[in-house]
Write a protein that holds these residues in place. Structure first.
Motif: not given
Ligand code: BT5
Length: 331
Positions: A175-178, A282-284, A319-324
């Motif tokens: 999400w959203p566009n990848d 996060r926002d722009r 969106v950033t994925l937080r490390p496992p």
């Protein structure tokens, strides 16, 4: 490509390894032999390998691995695509498609390029667009109030993923566009809209798809070339990727027109690489909108993030994925 050049190419393809003489070509197409020679030169300049053998005539020996209109159109199944423009190089196919949209081109117009010199991502970011990728922008004219179009980037992402899956790849959606393959971004989507009152006049949806791995790959990017090695499939050519993606976009867009995003949200969730993952949104301007576990996507295309028992529905953001290990600690 002009009609005559297209006809010469079709005749060369039709004659196969037997070849066809310049004289026969000229007679069949109702043009002079000089005109045939001119078209053959132009085709060679575009990368077609055409031999001129004494006693046989012209033989088509190779077709360039490029997203050329003449190679893409015969592979298309969808009737949505009524006009397709092709370029070797352009600044941004989104800009080209926007110019066509403003001048009234119908829904179902597409612009294809083999490379871009000023490819754009969202929020003014750059999209690396060397040769070896597919860069395509389509003009849509959805007949719906603007407010109903917010999930359209997700619809187009589903379409791109469908296209890649039709070629045997296993695509994920972030999400959203990848669109992802494995752990990397293989395609990005950029939507631009012009509205009047509360209705969209046109929407231009652009997709960049990484196919052949360039000498200087983008960090974190995936390339379709990497996928088939494990699946045993041959790497698809650029024209096949372009046609598959266009047909995928057409099928998802048609379903969106009938049932709205509600009919597609299940498919989005099934492919979501974020499901259950711990993320930061996060926002722009870079301010944090939410941090927590992804619960899903709602029927409006918003990302649902649970933080301390409260679910936030986020309409736009990065969106950033937080490390496992962070996820494990937070769990
Ligand atoms: C996107 O933006 O992902 C939308 C990309 C849309 C590109 C297409 S190509 C055809 C049409 N014409 C255009 O000019 N654009 C569209 P965003 O989510 O903002 O992601 C941009 C970020 O992705 C960059 O800041 C890089 O970190 C990364 N990136 C850049 N080039 C990439 C590539 N080729 N592959 C993977 N990641 C890339």
């Amino acid at each position: 490509m002009t009609l005559r050049r297209t006809d010469v190419l079709a005749a060369l393809k039709g004659s196969g390894a037997d070849g066809i003489s310049g004289e026969t070509l000229a007679r069949e197409l109702g043009i002079s032999r000089a005109a045939v020679a001119k078209h053959v030169t132009a085709l060679r300049e575009r990368g077609y390998g055409i031999a001129a053998n004494v006693g046989v005539g012209y033989v088509l020996e190779s077709v360039p691995d490029l997203p050329l209109v003449d190679e893409v159109v015969p592979l298309l199944a969808s009737a949505l695509w009524v006009r397709i423009e092709g370029k070797d190089e352009t600044g941004s196919t989104n800009d080209d498609a926007k110019a066509l949209a403003r001048s009234g081109t119908p829904e179902g117009t597409a612009v294809l390029a083999a490379r871009q010199t000023a490819g754009r991502g969202r929020l003014g970011r750059a999209w690396e667009s060397p040769s070896g990728g597919v860069y395509v922008s389509v003009v849509l004219r959805p007949d719906a109030p603007l407010a109903e179009l917010t999930p359209l980037p997700l619809v187009v992402s589903i379409g791109v993923a469908r296209g890649l899956e039709s070629l045997g790849f296993s695509a994920g959606l972030k999400w959203p566009n990848d669109v992802w393959i494995g752990d990397g971004k293989v395609a990005g989507i950029l939507l631009e809209t012009s509205a009047e009152a509360d209705r969209a006049e046109w929407v231009v949806a652009g997709a960049g798809i990484n196919v052949h791995r360039p000498q200087e790959p983008v960090p974190g990017a995936a390339y379709l070339d990497d996928g088939p090695a494990s699946s045993g499939l041959p790497s698809p050519g650029l024209a096949r990727v372009a046609a598959a993606v266009l047909d995928g976009i057409s099928s998802a867009y048609a379903e969106f027109g009938v049932a709205g995003f509600g009919g597609l949200v299940g498919e989005y969730e099934e492919h979501s690489v974020l499901a259950g993952r711990s993320v930061t949104v996060r926002d722009r301007s870079g301010s944090m909108l939410a941090q927590g576990a992804v619960e899903g996507i709602d029927p409006y295309g918003r990302l649902l993030v649970e933080q301390e028992g409260i679910v936030a529905a986020i309409a736009a953001g990065d969106v950033t994925l937080r490390p496992p290990e962070t996820e494990a600690k937070g769990a």
